[in-house]
Design a protein around this motif. Structure first.
Motif, PDB file in Angstrom:
ATOM      1  N   ALA A 128       0.858  -1.190   0.000  1.00 18.22           N
ATOM      2  CA  ALA A 128       0.000   0.000   0.000  1.00 18.22           C
ATOM      3  C   ALA A 128       0.890   1.234   0.000  1.00 18.22           C
ATOM      4  O   ALA A 128       2.101   1.143   0.218  1.00 18.22           O
ATOM      5  N   ALA A 129       0.290   2.395  -0.238  1.00 15.77           N
ATOM      6  CA  ALA A 129       1.051   3.645  -0.225  1.00 15.77           C
ATOM      7  C   ALA A 129       1.518   3.963   1.189  1.00 15.77           C
ATOM      8  O   ALA A 129       0.875   3.596   2.176  1.00 15.77           O
ATOM      9  N   ALA A 130       2.645   4.669   1.281  1.00 17.59           N
ATOM     10  CA  ALA A 130       3.171   5.078   2.584  1.00 17.59           C
ATOM     11  C   ALA A 130       2.229   6.076   3.246  1.00 17.59           C
ATOM     12  O   ALA A 130       1.671   6.960   2.589  1.00 17.59           O
ATOM     13  N   LYS A 131       2.054   5.942   4.549  1.00 14.94           N
ATOM     14  CA  LYS A 131       1.171   6.837   5.293  1.00 14.94           C
ATOM     15  C   LYS A 131       1.844   8.160   5.647  1.00 14.94           C
ATOM     16  O   LYS A 131       1.166   9.164   5.867  1.00 14.94           O
ATOM     17  N   PHE A 132       3.171   8.161   5.727  1.00 16.94           N
ATOM     18  CA  PHE A 132       3.883   9.348   6.191  1.00 16.94           C
ATOM     19  C   PHE A 132       4.855   9.847   5.140  1.00 16.94           C
ATOM     20  O   PHE A 132       5.391   9.085   4.342  1.00 16.94           O
ATOM     21  N   LEU A 164      13.626  10.302   6.798  1.00 17.96           N
ATOM     22  CA  LEU A 164      13.891   9.507   5.600  1.00 17.96           C
ATOM     23  C   LEU A 164      12.821   8.425   5.446  1.00 17.96           C
ATOM     24  O   LEU A 164      12.245   7.969   6.437  1.00 17.96           O
ATOM     25  N   ASN A 165      12.597   8.022   4.221  1.00 13.11           N
ATOM     26  CA  ASN A 165      11.754   6.869   3.917  1.00 13.11           C
ATOM     27  C   ASN A 165      12.644   5.841   3.238  1.00 13.11           C
ATOM     28  O   ASN A 165      13.193   6.097   2.159  1.00 13.11           O
ATOM     29  N   HIS A 166      12.799   4.667   3.868  1.00 14.92           N
ATOM     30  CA  HIS A 166      13.705   3.634   3.352  1.00 14.92           C
ATOM     31  C   HIS A 166      13.007   2.622   2.450  1.00 14.92           C
ATOM     32  O   HIS A 166      13.631   1.642   2.033  1.00 14.92           O
ATOM     33  N   GLY A 167      11.731   2.831   2.172  1.00 10.81           N
ATOM     34  CA  GLY A 167      11.000   1.861   1.374  1.00 10.81           C
ATOM     35  C   GLY A 167      10.356   0.792   2.236  1.00 10.81           C
ATOM     36  O   GLY A 167      10.312   0.896   3.461  1.00 10.81           O
ATOM     37  N   CYS A 168       9.867  -0.244   1.601  1.00 11.06           N
ATOM     38  CA  CYS A 168       9.133  -1.307   2.296  1.00 11.06           C
ATOM     39  C   CYS A 168      10.066  -2.486   2.578  1.00 11.06           C
ATOM     40  O   CYS A 168      10.861  -2.880   1.721  1.00 11.06           O
ATOM     41  N   HIS A 169       9.955  -3.046   3.782  1.00 12.62           N
ATOM     42  CA  HIS A 169      10.849  -4.124   4.199  1.00 12.62           C
ATOM     43  C   HIS A 169      10.076  -5.182   4.993  1.00 12.62           C
ATOM     44  O   HIS A 169       8.979  -4.930   5.504  1.00 12.62           O
ATOM     45  N   VAL A 170      10.687  -6.358   5.109  1.00 14.22           N
ATOM     46  CA  VAL A 170      10.146  -7.423   5.959  1.00 14.22           C
ATOM     47  C   VAL A 170       9.914  -6.860   7.361  1.00 14.22           C
ATOM     48  O   VAL A 170      10.776  -6.183   7.916  1.00 14.22           O
ATOM     49  N   PHE A 171       8.743  -7.147   7.947  1.00 19.93           N
ATOM     50  CA  PHE A 171       8.398  -6.630   9.270  1.00 19.93           C
ATOM     51  C   PHE A 171       8.911  -7.602  10.324  1.00 19.93           C
ATOM     52  O   PHE A 171       8.413  -8.720  10.452  1.00 19.93           O
ATOM     53  N   PRO A 172       9.923  -7.223  11.122  1.00 18.17           N
ATOM     54  CA  PRO A 172      10.531  -8.154  12.081  1.00 18.17           C
ATOM     55  C   PRO A 172       9.549  -8.726  13.092  1.00 18.17           C
ATOM     56  O   PRO A 172       9.685  -9.885  13.502  1.00 18.17           O
ATOM     57  N   GLU A 181       6.187 -12.501   6.122  1.00 16.15           N
ATOM     58  CA  GLU A 181       7.031 -11.319   6.004  1.00 16.15           C
ATOM     59  C   GLU A 181       6.286 -10.021   6.279  1.00 16.15           C
ATOM     60  O   GLU A 181       6.873  -9.056   6.759  1.00 16.15           O
ATOM     61  N   ASN A 182       5.002  -9.936   5.948  1.00 13.65           N
ATOM     62  CA  ASN A 182       4.159  -8.784   6.270  1.00 13.65           C
ATOM     63  C   ASN A 182       4.893  -7.465   6.012  1.00 13.65           C
ATOM     64  O   ASN A 182       5.077  -6.658   6.940  1.00 13.65           O
ATOM     65  N   PRO A 183       5.320  -7.171   4.776  1.00 16.90           N
ATOM     66  CA  PRO A 183       6.159  -5.990   4.507  1.00 16.90           C
ATOM     67  C   PRO A 183       5.512  -4.685   4.968  1.00 16.90           C
ATOM     68  O   PRO A 183       4.309  -4.479   4.808  1.00 16.90           O
ATOM     69  N   LYS A 206      20.107  14.971  19.505  1.00 15.25           N
ATOM     70  CA  LYS A 206      19.018  14.424  18.710  1.00 15.25           C
ATOM     71  C   LYS A 206      19.246  12.919  18.582  1.00 15.25           C
ATOM     72  O   LYS A 206      20.389  12.467  18.481  1.00 15.25           O
ATOM     73  N   VAL A 207      18.170  12.168  18.617  1.00 18.04           N
ATOM     74  CA  VAL A 207      18.253  10.709  18.518  1.00 18.04           C
ATOM     75  C   VAL A 207      17.458  10.260  17.299  1.00 18.04           C
ATOM     76  O   VAL A 207      16.278  10.606  17.161  1.00 18.04           O
ATOM     77  N   SER A 208      18.098   9.505  16.412  1.00 17.16           N
ATOM     78  CA  SER A 208      17.432   8.975  15.222  1.00 17.16           C
ATOM     79  C   SER A 208      17.234   7.480  15.366  1.00 17.16           C
ATOM     80  O   SER A 208      18.151   6.770  15.786  1.00 17.16           O
ATOM     81  N   ILE A 209      16.052   7.006  15.032  1.00 18.30           N
ATOM     82  CA  ILE A 209      15.792   5.562  15.010  1.00 18.30           C
ATOM     83  C   ILE A 209      15.134   5.206  13.682  1.00 18.30           C
ATOM     84  O   ILE A 209      14.534   6.062  13.020  1.00 18.30           O
ATOM     85  N   ASP A 210      15.254   3.969  13.280  1.00 17.90           N
ATOM     86  CA  ASP A 210      14.494   3.458  12.143  1.00 17.90           C
ATOM     87  C   ASP A 210      13.255   2.774  12.676  1.00 17.90           C
ATOM     88  O   ASP A 210      13.355   1.840  13.482  1.00 17.90           O
ATOM     89  N   ALA A 211      12.089   3.251  12.239  1.00 18.09           N
ATOM     90  CA  ALA A 211      10.823   2.778  12.794  1.00 18.09           C
ATOM     91  C   ALA A 211       9.886   2.328  11.672  1.00 18.09           C
ATOM     92  O   ALA A 211       9.709   3.046  10.679  1.00 18.09           O
ATOM     93  N   PHE A 212       9.302   1.153  11.856  1.00 12.81           N
ATOM     94  CA  PHE A 212       8.325   0.653  10.885  1.00 12.81           C
ATOM     95  C   PHE A 212       6.982   1.362  11.070  1.00 12.81           C
ATOM     96  O   PHE A 212       6.641   1.808  12.163  1.00 12.81           O
ATOM     97  N   GLU A 213       6.246   1.448   9.986  1.00 10.53           N
ATOM     98  CA  GLU A 213       4.979   2.207   9.990  1.00 10.53           C
ATOM     99  C   GLU A 213       4.006   1.778  11.083  1.00 10.53           C
ATOM    100  O   GLU A 213       3.368   2.645  11.696  1.00 10.53           O
ATOM    101  N   PRO A 214       3.839   0.474  11.366  1.00 12.49           N
ATOM    102  CA  PRO A 214       2.905   0.096  12.429  1.00 12.49           C
ATOM    103  C   PRO A 214       3.282   0.622  13.806  1.00 12.49           C
ATOM    104  O   PRO A 214       2.452   0.595  14.721  1.00 12.49           O
ATOM    105  N   TYR A 215       4.522   1.105  13.979  1.00 11.35           N
ATOM    106  CA  TYR A 215       4.934   1.655  15.267  1.00 11.35           C
ATOM    107  C   TYR A 215       4.486   3.098  15.469  1.00 11.35           C
ATOM    108  O   TYR A 215       4.646   3.640  16.570  1.00 11.35           O
TER     109      TYR A 215
END
Length: 219
Positions: A128-132, A164-172, A181-183, A206-215
């Protein structure tokens, strides 16, 4: 999941002290543990997120008193027992006592070692399209899962900005439990230090994290 492995922002553990000229392995057995984990993963016994989850489930006193590769070894042992590749009796005996369970991908030889030691690719087509979008303010969900997650505890409930948007990835979170995989879309989100640590925090941090959309929720 919540546990002692999620140490970001916790007091009492002191600074991270890098070891000067640290060797790849401190003991020969550590290299054997790395080989066993990568070999069993490549043979299809588990995926990388499942292996992380089993290390996270070690009892706190064991986790905190174990070296890096001892955590790997203990997690591997428990994982292979629960998945039926070993029995506790075989571990105690130090050898197999029953025929081994078949592996999904069978055996591999020396010619495949280099390929197996390279981490796989986890990017996937977007369902699906990115929400953010970059620049959006988002709030990390205040979740406390009993299973695996890559959302650090110290950012939960706090507001950050998508960088940043890193694209769609396997959801850990799904992959660790072998639920597919639920990308999901993956973003870098930046948080202000004082929003995380309070008024006593460094105002320049400043603190940067990589966060999946469901978070994430819109802020």
């Amino acid at each position: 999941m919540n546990g002692v492995h999620d140490m970001g922002g916790m007091d009492g553990f002191g600074k991270v002290e890098p070891e000067p000229n640290e060797p790849v392995f401190h003991e020969v057995w550590e290299s054997r543990v790395l080989a066993m984990v990568r070999a069993m993963g490549a043979a299809g016994a588990f995926n990388i997120d499942t292996s992380r989850f089993y290390r996270e489930t070690l009892p706190p006193h064991v986790y905190l008193s174990s070296s890096y590769y001892k955590k790997w070894f203990l997690g591997l042992e428990e994982m292979l027992i629960e998945k039926g590749y070993l029995t506790r009796e075989e571990v105690a005996a130090g050898h197999a006592t029953t025929p081994g369970k078949a592996l999904k991908h069978g055996k591999f030889d020396l010619a495949n070692v280099e390929r197996i030691m390279v981490r796989g690719k986890f990017a996937r087509p977007a369902p699906a399209a990115a929400k953010f979008e970059i620049g959006d303010r988002v709030r990390a969900k205040n979740i406390h899962p009993t299973t695996h997650t890559r959302l650090p505890r110290y950012v939960r409930g706090h507001v950050g900005v998508v960088e940043l948007n890193h694209g769609c990835h396997v959801f850990p979170d799904s992959a660790a439990m072998e639920l597919g995989e639920n990308p999901q879309w993956l973003y870098t989100v930046v948080f202000e230090g004082r929003d995380l640590w309070g008024a006593d925090g460094d105002p320049n941090l400043k603190v940067s994290i990589d966060a999946f959309e469901p978070y994430l929720d819109p802020a």
